[in-house]
Enzyme design. Structure first.
Site, PDB file in Angstrom:
ATOM      1  N   PRO A   1      50.262 -11.792  39.500  1.00 31.64           N
ATOM      2  CA  PRO A   1      51.209 -12.871  39.800  1.00 31.64           C
ATOM      3  C   PRO A   1      52.279 -13.000  38.719  1.00 31.64           C
ATOM      4  O   PRO A   1      51.977 -13.023  37.530  1.00 31.64           O
ATOM      5  CB  PRO A   1      50.327 -14.122  39.859  1.00 31.64           C
ATOM      6  CG  PRO A   1      49.024 -13.749  39.269  1.00 31.64           C
ATOM      7  CD  PRO A   1      48.900 -12.261  39.287  1.00 31.64           C
TER       8      PRO A   1
ATOM      9  N   LYS B   1      54.515 -17.468  33.421  1.00 34.62           N
ATOM     10  CA  LYS B   1      53.431 -17.208  34.358  1.00 34.62           C
ATOM     11  C   LYS B   1      52.239 -18.125  34.104  1.00 34.62           C
ATOM     12  O   LYS B   1      51.164 -17.915  34.674  1.00 34.62           O
ATOM     13  CB  LYS B   1      52.969 -15.757  34.234  1.00 34.62           C
ATOM     14  CG  LYS B   1      54.075 -14.716  34.408  1.00 34.62           C
ATOM     15  CD  LYS B   1      53.507 -13.323  34.175  1.00 34.62           C
ATOM     16  CE  LYS B   1      54.603 -12.350  33.784  1.00 34.62           C
ATOM     17  NZ  LYS B   1      54.053 -11.047  33.385  1.00 34.62           N
TER      18      LYS B   1
ATOM     19  N   HIS C   1      32.978 -13.328  41.916  1.00 25.53           N
ATOM     20  CA  HIS C   1      34.099 -13.250  40.981  1.00 25.53           C
ATOM     21  C   HIS C   1      34.559 -14.628  40.503  1.00 25.53           C
ATOM     22  O   HIS C   1      35.507 -14.735  39.728  1.00 25.53           O
ATOM     23  CB  HIS C   1      35.275 -12.513  41.626  1.00 25.53           C
ATOM     24  CG  HIS C   1      34.930 -11.120  42.055  1.00 25.53           C
ATOM     25  ND1 HIS C   1      34.524 -10.152  41.169  1.00 25.53           N
ATOM     26  CD2 HIS C   1      34.896 -10.538  43.283  1.00 25.53           C
ATOM     27  CE1 HIS C   1      34.259  -9.024  41.820  1.00 25.53           C
ATOM     28  NE2 HIS C   1      34.481  -9.239  43.108  1.00 25.53           N
TER      29      HIS C   1
ATOM     30  N   ARG D   1      39.172  -8.877  37.643  1.00 23.97           N
ATOM     31  CA  ARG D   1      39.270  -8.051  36.426  1.00 23.97           C
ATOM     32  C   ARG D   1      39.148  -8.861  35.137  1.00 23.97           C
ATOM     33  O   ARG D   1      39.139  -8.300  34.053  1.00 23.97           O
ATOM     34  CB  ARG D   1      40.564  -7.236  36.458  1.00 23.97           C
ATOM     35  CG  ARG D   1      40.552  -6.234  37.606  1.00 23.97           C
ATOM     36  CD  ARG D   1      41.778  -5.366  37.648  1.00 23.97           C
ATOM     37  NE  ARG D   1      41.917  -4.514  36.475  1.00 23.97           N
ATOM     38  CZ  ARG D   1      42.935  -3.701  36.272  1.00 23.97           C
ATOM     39  NH1 ARG D   1      43.900  -3.631  37.168  1.00 23.97           N
ATOM     40  NH2 ARG D   1      42.998  -2.959  35.193  1.00 23.97           N
TER      41      ARG D   1
ATOM     42  N   ARG E   1      70.356  -5.927  19.946  1.00 24.64           N
ATOM     43  CA  ARG E   1      69.042  -5.282  20.087  1.00 24.64           C
ATOM     44  C   ARG E   1      69.210  -3.916  20.722  1.00 24.64           C
ATOM     45  O   ARG E   1      69.843  -3.789  21.759  1.00 24.64           O
ATOM     46  CB  ARG E   1      68.120  -6.129  20.971  1.00 24.64           C
ATOM     47  CG  ARG E   1      67.591  -7.355  20.283  1.00 24.64           C
ATOM     48  CD  ARG E   1      66.662  -8.043  21.258  1.00 24.64           C
ATOM     49  NE  ARG E   1      66.296  -9.361  20.771  1.00 24.64           N
ATOM     50  CZ  ARG E   1      65.068  -9.689  20.376  1.00 24.64           C
ATOM     51  NH1 ARG E   1      64.112  -8.800  20.420  1.00 24.64           N
ATOM     52  NH2 ARG E   1      64.807 -10.895  19.957  1.00 24.64           N
TER      53      ARG E   1
ATOM     54  N   ARG F   1      55.055   1.881  32.341  1.00 29.15           N
ATOM     55  CA  ARG F   1      54.983   1.136  33.601  1.00 29.15           C
ATOM     56  C   ARG F   1      55.712   1.914  34.690  1.00 29.15           C
ATOM     57  O   ARG F   1      56.801   2.449  34.463  1.00 29.15           O
ATOM     58  CB  ARG F   1      55.646  -0.251  33.453  1.00 29.15           C
ATOM     59  CG  ARG F   1      55.106  -1.083  32.312  1.00 29.15           C
ATOM     60  CD  ARG F   1      53.639  -1.452  32.486  1.00 29.15           C
ATOM     61  NE  ARG F   1      53.373  -2.228  33.675  1.00 29.15           N
ATOM     62  CZ  ARG F   1      53.444  -3.559  33.720  1.00 29.15           C
ATOM     63  NH1 ARG F   1      53.791  -4.262  32.658  1.00 29.15           N
ATOM     64  NH2 ARG F   1      53.173  -4.201  34.841  1.00 29.15           N
TER      65      ARG F   1
END
Ligand SMILES: [Zn+2]
Length: 241
Positions: free
Chosen positions: A2, A36, A71, A89, A122, A228
């Site tokens: 999410p 999040k 779970h 997980r 940066r 990724r």
């Protein structure tokens, strides 16, 4: 996992159902989101149990009145509803804490000029920088890919060379559209009532490798950036040289 739109979707549903209900005697006064993270604020200074922080990690779920299974990590019994936290997980966390979150500003609340300051000077590539929750909180792999495509920016572009205003506009537009669609369900996101999101139907590049780019018709490719899986249109998002 999410990301901001999915967590905001969860927050909106839970607000409708849980605000005002008591948990162990303390009324739930507010549900908010930062990046999040989900924050449940109770009015219970006496017990010190004032704020419950939920970080859903990769696979954490919050379901209303669901049947606990193997779970399930926590069951919160409110007056009328039960909130069931499960995590296959186990990278998520549900903790009582009023400590600072150690997160950067929420990306959806960040004005373009503030983002510009954070990107200036940066040399780090823009994709890993946007995934860094200490810089700005809320984006994960799906929405970074969608936002960089919308801003026509290659994920390896040094941050200082990114058009921060265009990127900021893309982030706002995409996150708001994703929230309106109830988030993205790729494999396992469901809201607290068990409903899937619909924004995956609007994904332009994420998970669409080998398909034509909706902008130019060229093929979308998948590459690895900062370990990724990353989805881009090489024509619309050329690498700067
Ligand atoms: Zn294209």
């Amino acid at each position: 996992m999410p990301e901001l739109p999915e967590v905001e979707t969860i927050a909106r549903v839970l607000r409708q159902h849980l605000l005002g209900q008591r948990l162990d005697g303390a009324p739930l006064e507010a549900i908010s989101r930062h990046g999040k993270a989900l924050l449940f604020d109770f009015s219970d200074a006496a017990t010190g149990r004032e704020r419950l922080v939920a970080r859903l990690g990769m696979t954490g779920t919050l379901r209303l009145n669901a049947t606990p299974d193997k779970h399930t990590q926590a069951v919160l019994q409110f007056e009328r509803d039960t909130l069931v936290y499960s995590d296959i997980r186990k990278f998520g966390r549900l903790v009582w804490s009023t400590e600072p979150l150690h997160l950067g500003p929420d990306i959806l609340a960040m004005p373009a000029d503030q983002l510009a300051v954070k990107l200036a000077h940066r040399e780090r590539a823009i994709k890993p920088l946007l995934l860094d929750q200490a810089l700005a909180a809320g984006l994960g792999n799906i929405y970074v890919d969608e936002c960089l495509f919308a801003a026509r920016t290659h994920p390896l572009t040094p941050a200082s060379r990114v058009d921060a205003k265009a990127l900021s506009q893309a982030i706002t537009r995409i996150l708001e559209a994703a929230i309106a669609a109830g988030g993205s369900t790729i494999s396992d996101f469901f809201d607290p009532l068990g409903r899937a999101g619909r924004y995956q139907e609007q994904h332009q590049v994420y998970g669409r490798q080998g398909e034509p780019c909706p902008n130019c018709g060229g093929l979308i490719v998948r590459l690895l950036v900062a370990q990724r899986g990353t989805h881009i249109c090489p024509r619309c998002q050329p690498e700067l040289c």
